[in-house]
Design an enzyme around this catalytic site. Structure first.
Site, mmCIF file in Angstrom:
data_model
loop_
_atom_site.group_PDB
_atom_site.id
_atom_site.type_symbol
_atom_site.label_atom_id
_atom_site.label_comp_id
_atom_site.label_asym_id
_atom_site.label_seq_id
_atom_site.Cartn_x
_atom_site.Cartn_y
_atom_site.Cartn_z
ATOM 1 N N GLU A 68 -30.124 31.354 59.359
ATOM 2 C CA GLU A 68 -28.777 30.715 59.045
ATOM 3 C C GLU A 68 -27.881 31.284 57.880
ATOM 4 O O GLU A 68 -27.157 31.131 57.672
ATOM 5 C CB GLU A 68 -28.795 29.616 58.048
ATOM 6 C CG GLU A 68 -30.551 28.430 58.350
ATOM 7 C CD GLU A 68 -31.126 29.132 59.992
ATOM 8 O OE1 GLU A 68 -30.526 29.424 61.008
ATOM 9 O OE2 GLU A 68 -31.392 27.354 60.287
ATOM 10 N N PHE A 124 -33.604 25.748 69.037
ATOM 11 C CA PHE A 124 -31.722 26.334 68.268
ATOM 12 C C PHE A 124 -31.726 27.469 68.789
ATOM 13 O O PHE A 124 -32.322 27.966 68.713
ATOM 14 C CB PHE A 124 -31.798 25.980 67.477
ATOM 15 C CG PHE A 124 -29.876 25.703 66.375
ATOM 16 C CD1 PHE A 124 -29.170 24.894 66.723
ATOM 17 C CD2 PHE A 124 -30.537 27.077 65.914
ATOM 18 C CE1 PHE A 124 -28.333 25.488 66.430
ATOM 19 C CE2 PHE A 124 -28.898 27.348 65.499
ATOM 20 C CZ PHE A 124 -27.945 26.452 66.042
#
Length: 381
Positions: free
Chosen positions: A360, A121
């Site tokens: 994150e 990602f």
């Protein structure tokens, strides 16, 4: 407390078993040698855990959010590096699940769930970490495809991955609406990787800087143009719950090791755990671990029940990551000098847990999300 069905309990039990029998014995080796956790991911793939978060129609196990959380916790309790690589794979496949076309889902998700494909990602950039809108990677139409140019930073699995979901601006004047996502297959010309970063922790989960100057066909555009930001935010909401679960796993391992140590270690004529000051610390560690678990399960349940669960995921990620830092630090403190040497895994737990307050979205970003959501909800009353 969330009630798991029989199938979920069996899968969680199997996850705990493979964590102890296969993952845990390899954790120190991965850490010491800075070697990618390939064998552990292969084992998880053979057992179906690479698709534990995906619906059955795409080859996944179709588990509830809380059950996924428990599986991630089990993996992290044994080997945080493997868990980091696993959850990075989840980010890539969630991108396809949320933003991809049906054709893209059918082409990539079943093989990813079976462990035949590994994903990465690519959102973060050197000058665009917490705010993706600041990204500088560009995608410009060129013939019947796209020319991508730019640099992504701190990308887990990047060089090992069979595909990378990479986010780029297709319209520099449209802000968040100008961001799109692309699927870059392994071996694409014009994609270059740095040497693996020499990280403080999670040393068996390699991260890279990725430079792209490549051409991709129109079929590489993930879903629709301009929908990348929406996809990424949905992915990160899910990913924050996984980081909370990873935090639980590391914290649980550190706490259990400390319980064993404090009840076996003699200081003077008493066991360490018989001193009131030590009891208080153990109580604080337990309370934070339990609170983090309940918040994480609440967020995981909200993932199943709600269209938007940004508040719940931010709360869980913020609290659990901070708790993991507290618990691993206290674990090292109670182990004394023994906790500071590599003969025991305690110092590895401390190093592995530190990045969780950054992954994150930093703890500070989570607090912004929480405060703004609470204030918005209050204003709507």
């Amino acid at each position: 407390m969330y009630q798991f069905n029989e199938m979920e309990l069996a899968i969680i039990e199997e996850a705990e078993k493979v964590a102890v029998d296969f993952l845990k014995p390899k954790a120190a080796e991965y850490d010491e040698n800075r070697s990618f956790c390939k064998e552990s991911l292969e084992e998880l793939g053979q057992l179906g855990f690479m698709g534990v978060h995906l619906p059955e129609e795409y080859g996944g196990l179709g588990l509830s959010g809380p059950a996924v959380s428990r599986v991630v916790e089990a993996v992290a309790s044994a080997c945080a590096s493997t868990c980091s690589a696993l959850t990075a794979h989840f980010l890539a496949t969630d991108s396809i699940l949320i933003g991809g076309t049906e054709e893209q889902k059918q082409a990539l998700l079943p093989k990813s769930a079976a462990g035949e494909l590994l994903g990465a990602f690519a959102l973060t950039e050197p000058a665009a970490g917490s705010n993706p809108v600041d990204m500088r990677t560009r995608a410009v139409k060129e013939g019947d495809g796209w020319r991508l140019t730019g640099t992504k930073h701190y990308i887990t699995n990047a060089k090992e991955a069979d595909f990378i979901v990479l986010y780029a601006k297709t319209d520099v004047n449209a802000g968040a609406r100008g961001i799109s996502a692309f699927v870059i297959e392994k071996g694409t010309q014009g994609v270059e990787f740095s040497s693996p970063e020499k990280t403080m922790g999670l040393r068996g989960s390699t991260i890279y800087e990725v430079s792209v100057d490549c051409w991709l066909p129109d079929s590489a555009l993930l879903g629709k143009e301009g929908k990348g930001f929406h996809t990424a935010m949905g992915v990160l909401d899910r990913g924050r719950i996984e980081i909370a679960s990873m935090s639980l796993g590391i914290a649980r391992a550190a706490y259990q090791a400390t319980l064993g140590w404090s009840t076996e270690r003699n200081v003077g004529d008493k066991k360490l755990a018989e001193y009131q000051g030590i009891e208080w610390i153990l109580a604080e560690m337990y309370t934070q671990l339990e609170a983090a678990r309940l918040l994480t399960l609440k967020a995981a349940k909200a993932r199943d029940d709600q269209d938007r669960f940004s508040l719940e995921s931010a709360v869980a990620k913020f609290y659990a990551a901070e708790a993991a830092g507290f618990i691993t630090d206290k674990a090292l403190q109670l182990h004394g000098g023994y906790g500071f040497i590599q003969d025991l895994p305690i110092e590895r737990y401390v190093r592995d847990a530190r990045i969780l307050r950054i992954f994150e979205g930093t703890s500070e970003v989570q607090k912004i999300i929480i405060a703004r959501t609470v204030l918005h909800n209050f204003s709507q009353q």
